[in-house]
Design a protein around this motif. Sequence first.
Motif: not given
Length: 130
Positions: A77, A81, A85, A89, A91-92
């Motif tokens: 987090k 970045g 992330r 990509n 994000r979850n």
Amino acid sequence: MAIIDNFEVPHSAQELPFPAQPNASFFILFLSSIDPVTKQPWCSDVRDTLPILNKMFSGSSSPTVHYAYVGSRAQYKETSGSRFRIDWNIRNLPTLSRYERSSDGKVKEVGRLVEGELLDEKRTRDLTSA
């Protein structure tokens, strides 16, 4: 088939070590790393889904799935970045991604399930079947 644990994710999908057979798929399950204090994944969604996914992917008819850990909560987090992330990509967590090599030789992500979607065994089987 198999779970490949601690997969070192390359910088891009183009560098994935695809099997030699034609029309092969490559699966990566992005997971939170293990918290050194609790000895559990730091992400609650990963804790909830991982036992189910381990069972699902351990079967003889399952594809090979590469488990990749995104680091500690702080690393994942961080404000600048994490590479997961930015480059992938993600994000979850957890995220299960399917990659395929197209006829032009480029590797593309062709499917993805995230978080609670992975609790739906039919959706997960549909993504991982040929």
